[in-house]
Design an enzyme around this catalytic site. Sequence first.
Site, short mmCIF file in Angstrom:
data_model
loop_
_atom_site.label_atom_id
_atom_site.label_comp_id
_atom_site.label_asym_id
_atom_site.label_seq_id
_atom_site.Cartn_x
_atom_site.Cartn_y
_atom_site.Cartn_z
N LYS A 1 0.85 -1.19 0.00
CA LYS A 1 0.00 0.00 0.00
C LYS A 1 0.89 1.23 0.00
O LYS A 1 1.72 1.41 0.88
CB LYS A 1 -0.91 -0.01 1.22
CG LYS A 1 -1.76 1.25 1.33
CD LYS A 1 -2.80 1.15 2.42
CE LYS A 1 -3.57 2.44 2.55
NZ LYS A 1 -4.61 2.34 3.58
N LYS B 1 -2.22 -1.45 -3.83
CA LYS B 1 -3.08 -0.27 -3.76
C LYS B 1 -2.24 0.99 -3.84
O LYS B 1 -1.24 1.07 -3.13
CB LYS B 1 -3.82 -0.32 -2.42
CG LYS B 1 -4.72 0.84 -2.14
CD LYS B 1 -5.29 0.68 -0.77
CE LYS B 1 -6.12 1.89 -0.45
NZ LYS B 1 -6.58 1.86 0.91
C1 PBG Z 1 -7.37 3.54 5.61
C2 PBG Z 1 -7.70 3.30 4.19
C3 PBG Z 1 -7.55 4.21 3.15
C4 PBG Z 1 -8.11 3.63 2.03
C5 PBG Z 1 -8.57 2.36 2.39
N1 PBG Z 1 -8.28 2.16 3.73
C6 PBG Z 1 -7.02 5.59 3.15
C7 PBG Z 1 -5.70 5.89 3.67
O1 PBG Z 1 -4.83 5.02 3.81
O2 PBG Z 1 -5.49 7.07 3.97
C8 PBG Z 1 -8.21 4.29 0.70
C9 PBG Z 1 -9.22 3.77 -0.24
C10 PBG Z 1 -9.55 4.66 -1.37
O3 PBG Z 1 -8.92 5.72 -1.60
O4 PBG Z 1 -10.49 4.31 -2.10
N2 PBG Z 1 -6.52 2.75 6.28
#
Ligand code: PBG
Length: 344
Positions: A211, A265
């Site tokens: 991520k 992601k």
């Molecule tokens: C939080 C989380 C995020 C997303 C999914 N879980 C945001 C972040 O890490 O700030 C983002 C998903 C999206 O942008 O569609 N842990």
Amino acid sequence: MTGFGDTTSPEPSLGRYPATRLRRPRRHAWSRRMVAEASLSPSDLIWPLFVHDGDAAIDIPTMPGVQRLPIGGVVEAARRAVDLGIPAIALFPVTDPALKTDDGREAVREDNLICRTLSAVRDAGLDLGLITDVALDPYTAHGHDGLLDADGYVVNDATVEVLCRQAVNQAKAGCQVVAPSDMMDGRVGLIRAALDAARFEDVLIMSYAAKYASAFYGPFRDAVGSSGALRGDKRTYQMDPANGGEALREVAMDVAEGADWVIVKPGLPYLDVCARVKAALGVPTFAYQVSGEYAMLAMAAAAGALDRRAAVMESLLAFKRGGCDGVWTYFAPEAAGWLASGEG
Ligand code: PBG
């Protein structure tokens, strides 16, 4: 070898013009269909949903077409997912700011919004996967995914202890898949052990293994109300967008610790990472087409710059071609609908 990860060029002896004409099988729709290497089906889709503690659905201006749903709306969406052949939904809570604290303790409360939503959907008795996010950001006053020390640094091991309790809390309420999205080191192994100790051996872990600290999460943070709250950025725990090889180490460690499935992601800007992960490790690999990617496509289509159906379906098929087993996407119900009507 064909498909993702294949970096060798085919032998020239495979074909030479004019005996070989690669356009020949492209001429008709039927022959294109016969040799399509990738395909998309509703079973490939995971539908993320936002739930809030109110009575009505509320629009999200930066994600036109997506809403924050009340619990009843999530149950309806869950039934719709089943009708459309979508195998799983993922739930994200919009937490009342009054419940946010520096330690995010609402995350481990048995009767919190996500647990009440899980039990409402579970009561509907559907054959549907329920996925929950394991991270503290919906619950912390500072908007970070973990606990902060006096310098504002997100501390790893103390955070993981809370995440373990959060995962068990969600499992008790009926989720079948926990998805740690926090990027703390070692959390997958400790969450696995905590779930097992609580007799949730069959709850799957779908880890956000790679991520990235991405600008494409902006609309999501608007949706869950964490953007205003977030102090600083998440670069001390989410990955540097410059790094691809490091993603392989992240994924390998999560798999060694017990991750059943892994997520890359964001999605399209990181398709190279998806392909490398799948080729190197062969584990079930999912991409998350995140909120910013949704916004780009939806807004460009609304402005008349793109054909919405064609651009969305092409983007989803690209994930399959890139080696993904499935895609988290806010377009899931729309895409499944197009597939069902033969417009895919
Ligand atoms: C939080 C989380 C995020 C997303 C999914 N879980 C945001 C972040 O890490 O700030 C983002 C998903 C999206 O942008 O569609 N842990």
